[in-house]
Design an enzyme around this catalytic site. Structure first.
Site, mmCIF file in Angstrom:
data_model
loop_
_atom_site.group_PDB
_atom_site.id
_atom_site.type_symbol
_atom_site.label_atom_id
_atom_site.label_comp_id
_atom_site.label_asym_id
_atom_site.label_seq_id
_atom_site.Cartn_x
_atom_site.Cartn_y
_atom_site.Cartn_z
ATOM 1 N N HIS A 34 59.392 41.905 40.965
ATOM 2 C CA HIS A 34 58.460 42.397 39.946
ATOM 3 C C HIS A 34 59.116 42.795 38.628
ATOM 4 O O HIS A 34 58.596 42.496 37.553
ATOM 5 C CB HIS A 34 57.682 43.591 40.508
ATOM 6 C CG HIS A 34 56.637 44.119 39.563
ATOM 7 N ND1 HIS A 34 55.541 43.379 39.163
ATOM 8 C CD2 HIS A 34 56.534 45.321 38.925
ATOM 9 C CE1 HIS A 34 54.798 44.103 38.332
ATOM 10 N NE2 HIS A 34 55.386 45.282 38.173
ATOM 11 N N TYR B 266 47.948 51.501 47.156
ATOM 12 C CA TYR B 266 48.554 52.490 46.266
ATOM 13 C C TYR B 266 47.656 52.858 45.076
ATOM 14 O O TYR B 266 47.569 54.031 44.694
ATOM 15 C CB TYR B 266 49.928 52.012 45.786
ATOM 16 C CG TYR B 266 49.921 50.941 44.715
ATOM 17 C CD1 TYR B 266 50.258 51.243 43.390
ATOM 18 C CD2 TYR B 266 49.590 49.618 45.011
ATOM 19 C CE1 TYR B 266 50.258 50.268 42.409
ATOM 20 C CE2 TYR B 266 49.589 48.637 44.036
ATOM 21 C CZ TYR B 266 49.917 48.967 42.740
ATOM 22 O OH TYR B 266 49.915 47.999 41.773
ATOM 23 N N ASP C 30 54.005 44.471 33.494
ATOM 24 C CA ASP C 30 53.337 45.435 34.364
ATOM 25 C C ASP C 30 52.162 46.068 33.611
ATOM 26 O O ASP C 30 51.322 45.344 33.099
ATOM 27 C CB ASP C 30 54.370 46.466 34.863
ATOM 28 C CG ASP C 30 53.825 47.404 35.917
ATOM 29 O OD1 ASP C 30 53.712 46.985 37.087
ATOM 30 O OD2 ASP C 30 53.519 48.563 35.581
ATOM 31 N N TYR D 73 46.106 54.366 35.943
ATOM 32 C CA TYR D 73 45.399 53.922 37.149
ATOM 33 C C TYR D 73 44.078 54.665 37.309
ATOM 34 O O TYR D 73 43.083 54.104 37.767
ATOM 35 C CB TYR D 73 46.267 54.158 38.382
ATOM 36 C CG TYR D 73 47.553 53.382 38.395
ATOM 37 C CD1 TYR D 73 47.611 52.097 38.943
ATOM 38 C CD2 TYR D 73 48.726 53.919 37.873
ATOM 39 C CE1 TYR D 73 48.792 51.377 38.968
ATOM 40 C CE2 TYR D 73 49.912 53.205 37.890
ATOM 41 C CZ TYR D 73 49.946 51.933 38.444
ATOM 42 O OH TYR D 73 51.120 51.222 38.443
#
Length: 318
Positions: A297, A151, A102, A232
């Protein structure tokens, strides 16, 4: 986990929490994702340490027991990779095997991009290498492709996602993120909120226990989610700062593992990139791609034995 040693190590201006199983064999550095911690690698650490490897898993900047600087501008690829180079220096390690998942996979790609001399070989999971688009900023591209409810786009506004996640019990948030296989999770309108319905029942799969959830929840209750969300929020800043690395290839031996139900694998364009030559072009020492059937995931927790074996089968060659 009595065999795992925990310590705090000063690196790059912060104190980093590190979980480690000491050993005399080659060192393996594990990098976790969001919303996770070093703990997501517990199975692989135990597996490889039993084979003689020294296994090391930090909480990345902003997570768990590692310091969390307040500004998103302090979460660039250079900050996070700098932390890890500092960690290797502090541990006296010239080279390590590297394993990522990730956001940890993104960090691993960047560590190999900036400092390939420190990496013997890389096993990356779930998130494929993403070459820099020299023309368009990433968030702008995501909005054009997926809309404003995507998202990552919604994570951009400081405080907004935190407020939505705070409406729901933290354990419930962890359960939702780790167990969801619903593509709808990627586009979340404000009226729905990232935490979902406060009282919705989530049945845990066999690979995730209440104790596991509580470990994550306890840490995130103390820190909140801002540290992880700041990764992010630094995406466009990374794009600006990494202009000099446009077109640079990953020059370490690589094995890539992804589940066929992983939402990242099913993102438009990713399968073609992996299977039609793009991946090999940008990662010329890519030696193996493994697509695990029926796996989503959080692959290293969902299929711990298989992933551990895949890691070992690759790194034992070096």
């Amino acid at each position: 986990m009595e065999t795992i040693k925990h310590s705090k190590i000063p690196v790059n201006g912060i104190n980093m929490h590190v979980a480690e199983i000491p050993g005399d064999g080659p060192p393996v550095l594990f990098l976790h994702g969001f919303p996770e911690l070093w703990y997501s690698w517990r199975h692989q650490m135990l597996y490889l340490s039993a084979l003689g490897y020294r296994t090391i898993a930090p909480d990345l900047r902003g997570f768990g027991d590692t310091d969390a600087p307040p500004s998103a501008a302090e979460y660039t690829a250079f900050h996070v990779v700098g932390d890890l180079v500092g960690l290797l220096d502090a541990l006296g390690l010239k080279q390590v095997f590297l394993v990522g998942h990730d956001w940890g996979a993104n960090v691993a790609w960047n560590l190999c991009l900036f400092r390939p001399d420190r990496i013997k070989a890389l096993v990356n999971t779930s998130v494929v290498f993403s070459p820099r688009n020299p023309v368009r900023k990433p968030i702008e591209s995501m909005r054009a492709m997926f809309g404003n409810d995507y998202y990552i786009c919604r994570f951009q506004q400081p405080g907004e996602a935190e407020e939505e996640l705070a409406r729901v019990d933290t354990a419930q948030v962890i359960k939702k993120f780790l167990t969801s296989r619903n593509p709808g999770l990627l586009c979340v309108p404000k009226e729905v909120g990232f935490g979902g319905k406060p009282n919705s029942k989530i049945t845990l799969p066999s690979w995730l226990s209440e104790d596991d959830v509580n470990y994550y929840a306890t840490k995130f209750n103390l820190t909140g989610f801002t540290g992880g969300l700041n990764y992010y929020r630094a995406i466009d800043l990374n794009w600006e700062l990494m202009a000099p690395w446009t077109g640079v290839q990953i020059k370490v031996p690589v094995k890539f593992i992804v589940g066929d139900l992983d939402l990242t694998y099913n993102t438009p364009g990713v399968k073609d990139f992996i299977h039609k030559g793009g991946f090999n072009k940008h990662v010329p020492f890519l030696q193996e791609v493994v697509i695990m059937e029926g796996v989503a995931h959080f692959i290293n927790q969902e299929k711990p034995q298989e992933v551990s074996e895949h890691i070992y089968d690759f790194i034992k060659k070096f």
